[in-house]
Each structure stands twice: as C-alpha cells, then as structure tokens.
Design a protein around this motif. Structure first.
Motif, PDB file in Angstrom:
ATOM      1  N   VAL A  68      32.474  32.809  45.101  1.00 45.16           N
ATOM      2  CA  VAL A  68      33.124  33.970  44.492  1.00 45.16           C
ATOM      3  C   VAL A  68      34.274  34.417  45.385  1.00 45.16           C
ATOM      4  O   VAL A  68      34.116  34.595  46.589  1.00 45.16           O
ATOM      5  CB  VAL A  68      32.111  35.128  44.310  1.00 45.16           C
ATOM      6  CG1 VAL A  68      32.791  36.359  43.754  1.00 45.16           C
ATOM      7  CG2 VAL A  68      30.975  34.681  43.412  1.00 45.16           C
ATOM      8  N   GLY A  69      35.441  34.595  44.785  1.00 44.84           N
ATOM      9  CA  GLY A  69      36.609  35.032  45.541  1.00 44.84           C
ATOM     10  C   GLY A  69      36.543  36.509  45.869  1.00 44.84           C
ATOM     11  O   GLY A  69      35.636  37.233  45.464  1.00 44.84           O
ATOM     12  N   THR A  70      37.523  36.968  46.628  1.00 47.01           N
ATOM     13  CA  THR A  70      37.610  38.385  46.965  1.00 47.01           C
ATOM     14  C   THR A  70      38.836  38.978  46.290  1.00 47.01           C
ATOM     15  O   THR A  70      39.770  38.271  45.943  1.00 47.01           O
ATOM     16  CB  THR A  70      37.720  38.582  48.493  1.00 47.01           C
ATOM     17  OG1 THR A  70      38.874  37.886  48.957  1.00 47.01           O
ATOM     18  CG2 THR A  70      36.479  38.060  49.197  1.00 47.01           C
ATOM     19  N   GLY A  71      38.826  40.258  46.153  1.00 46.18           N
ATOM     20  CA  GLY A  71      39.961  40.938  45.534  1.00 46.18           C
ATOM     21  C   GLY A  71      39.863  40.917  44.024  1.00 46.18           C
ATOM     22  O   GLY A  71      38.917  40.404  43.433  1.00 46.18           O
ATOM     23  N   ASP A  72      40.866  41.478  43.375  1.00 49.24           N
ATOM     24  CA  ASP A  72      40.933  41.548  41.918  1.00 49.24           C
ATOM     25  C   ASP A  72      41.920  40.497  41.440  1.00 49.24           C
ATOM     26  O   ASP A  72      43.131  40.665  41.545  1.00 49.24           O
ATOM     27  CB  ASP A  72      41.375  42.950  41.482  1.00 49.24           C
ATOM     28  CG  ASP A  72      41.337  43.132  39.978  1.00 49.24           C
ATOM     29  OD1 ASP A  72      41.149  42.126  39.252  1.00 49.24           O
ATOM     30  OD2 ASP A  72      41.505  44.268  39.525  1.00 49.24           O
ATOM     31  N   ARG A  73      41.431  39.405  40.913  1.00 46.79           N
ATOM     32  CA  ARG A  73      42.317  38.310  40.525  1.00 46.79           C
ATOM     33  C   ARG A  73      43.162  38.643  39.306  1.00 46.79           C
ATOM     34  O   ARG A  73      44.106  37.939  38.985  1.00 46.79           O
ATOM     35  CB  ARG A  73      41.508  37.044  40.278  1.00 46.79           C
ATOM     36  CG  ARG A  73      40.581  37.148  39.097  1.00 46.79           C
ATOM     37  CD  ARG A  73      39.780  35.899  38.935  1.00 46.79           C
ATOM     38  NE  ARG A  73      38.853  36.068  37.814  1.00 46.79           N
ATOM     39  CZ  ARG A  73      38.259  35.090  37.209  1.00 46.79           C
ATOM     40  NH1 ARG A  73      38.473  33.865  37.606  1.00 46.79           N
ATOM     41  NH2 ARG A  73      37.440  35.319  36.226  1.00 46.79           N
ATOM     42  N   PHE A  74      42.868  39.736  38.620  1.00 46.12           N
ATOM     43  CA  PHE A  74      43.623  40.111  37.431  1.00 46.12           C
ATOM     44  C   PHE A  74      44.743  41.100  37.733  1.00 46.12           C
ATOM     45  O   PHE A  74      45.591  41.348  36.898  1.00 46.12           O
ATOM     46  CB  PHE A  74      42.682  40.694  36.363  1.00 46.12           C
ATOM     47  CG  PHE A  74      41.636  39.716  35.931  1.00 46.12           C
ATOM     48  CD1 PHE A  74      41.960  38.624  35.134  1.00 46.12           C
ATOM     49  CD2 PHE A  74      40.328  39.848  36.330  1.00 46.12           C
ATOM     50  CE1 PHE A  74      41.006  37.713  34.743  1.00 46.12           C
ATOM     51  CE2 PHE A  74      39.357  38.940  35.945  1.00 46.12           C
ATOM     52  CZ  PHE A  74      39.699  37.865  35.150  1.00 46.12           C
ATOM     53  N   LYS A 121      45.736  53.179  44.856  1.00 48.26           N
ATOM     54  CA  LYS A 121      45.540  51.785  45.181  1.00 48.26           C
ATOM     55  C   LYS A 121      45.390  51.647  46.691  1.00 48.26           C
ATOM     56  O   LYS A 121      46.224  52.104  47.451  1.00 48.26           O
ATOM     57  CB  LYS A 121      46.721  50.957  44.693  1.00 48.26           C
ATOM     58  CG  LYS A 121      46.504  49.465  44.842  1.00 48.26           C
ATOM     59  CD  LYS A 121      47.561  48.689  44.111  1.00 48.26           C
ATOM     60  CE  LYS A 121      47.240  47.212  44.150  1.00 48.26           C
ATOM     61  NZ  LYS A 121      48.142  46.442  43.329  1.00 48.26           N
ATOM     62  N   VAL A 122      44.302  51.041  47.113  1.00 50.02           N
ATOM     63  CA  VAL A 122      44.060  50.830  48.536  1.00 50.02           C
ATOM     64  C   VAL A 122      43.915  49.353  48.796  1.00 50.02           C
ATOM     65  O   VAL A 122      43.568  48.571  47.929  1.00 50.02           O
ATOM     66  CB  VAL A 122      42.786  51.576  49.020  1.00 50.02           C
ATOM     67  CG1 VAL A 122      42.939  53.071  48.883  1.00 50.02           C
ATOM     68  CG2 VAL A 122      41.572  51.101  48.243  1.00 50.02           C
ATOM     69  N   LYS A 123      44.194  48.955  50.015  1.00 47.64           N
ATOM     70  CA  LYS A 123      44.022  47.549  50.414  1.00 47.64           C
ATOM     71  C   LYS A 123      42.651  47.382  51.030  1.00 47.64           C
ATOM     72  O   LYS A 123      42.182  48.249  51.758  1.00 47.64           O
ATOM     73  CB  LYS A 123      45.105  47.156  51.407  1.00 47.64           C
ATOM     74  CG  LYS A 123      46.459  47.116  50.779  1.00 47.64           C
ATOM     75  CD  LYS A 123      47.233  45.966  51.361  1.00 47.64           C
ATOM     76  CE  LYS A 123      48.598  45.922  50.739  1.00 47.64           C
ATOM     77  NZ  LYS A 123      48.805  44.755  49.972  1.00 47.64           N
ATOM     78  N   ASP A 124      42.005  46.248  50.769  1.00 43.17           N
ATOM     79  CA  ASP A 124      40.703  45.942  51.363  1.00 43.17           C
ATOM     80  C   ASP A 124      40.873  45.601  52.825  1.00 43.17           C
ATOM     81  O   ASP A 124      41.773  45.044  53.287  1.00 43.17           O
ATOM     82  CB  ASP A 124      40.048  44.769  50.646  1.00 43.17           C
ATOM     83  CG  ASP A 124      39.604  45.170  49.236  1.00 43.17           C
ATOM     84  OD1 ASP A 124      39.575  46.357  48.931  1.00 43.17           O
ATOM     85  OD2 ASP A 124      39.285  44.248  48.464  1.00 43.17           O
TER      86      ASP A 124
END
Length: 104
Positions: free
Chosen positions: A82-88, A101-104
């Motif tokens: 499973v990847g990280t972040g929002d791929r959309f 909007k925040v960065k991980d």
C-alpha cells in the motif's frame, strides 16, 4: 518497557471426533475461520487463528495441531504494497472549504 510481539498463526486443529473438537472450542475459545469439516476417517478439523505463544493450549490428547500459515506476516506483506499519501490529489491541488492542506 516494550510488549513482546506475538504473531497470529493460522492453525488447523484436527480432533478424533466431533465431541472432542466441540469440547476444545468451548474450553479455549479460539478465533475460528470457516466451518468444521469431517474427513473420511471420521476426524473433524477446523482452522483457527491464535497468537503464536498460545498454540500449545490447543494441543491435547486426541487432537493434532498443524501450522497452516502466519496471518500476521501475510498482513504485513499486504500492507507493504500500500502506498502513502493521496494518489488522487495532485500536489498542486488546493483544499476546498474550511480544510487546511498539510504535508505528511
């Protein structure tokens, strides 16, 4: 202080007869996967999920326990895909509404 990590194992419990299997399940209460099956020899089997340190609790006269797999390891392998972040959401996408909007 760290807690020891125990994997959850999938084991097949096979009893000489249905009553022995029922007694074991009533006493130990393992998580079961599926329904019991009866072999041509009259022995009854069911797959259960138990912590690795509790497999010995299932072993008794008239019962055999066979390790089928490591459910925890299978879960870790699946999670690794499973990847990280929002791929959309594009990196340049702006949040809408009251969100920030925040960065991980």
């Amino acid at each position: 202080m760290s807690t020891p990590r125990y994997d959850i194992l999938r084991v097949r419990v096979t009893a000489e007869d249905a009553e022995t299997l029922r007694t074991l399940l009533r006493e130990v209460h393992p998580d079961v996967g599926g329904h019991p099956t009866r072999g041509a020899d009259g022995r009854c089997s069911i797959d259960t999920y138990v912590p690795s340190d509790q497999v010995a609790v299932l072993e008794r006269e008239g019962v055999t326990v066979e390790k089928v797999g490591n459910a925890s390891e299978a879960g870790r392998l699946a999670q690794a895909q499973v990847g990280t972040g929002d791929r959309f959401a594009a990196e340049s996408a702006r949040p809408r509404g009251l969100a920030v909007k925040v960065k991980d």
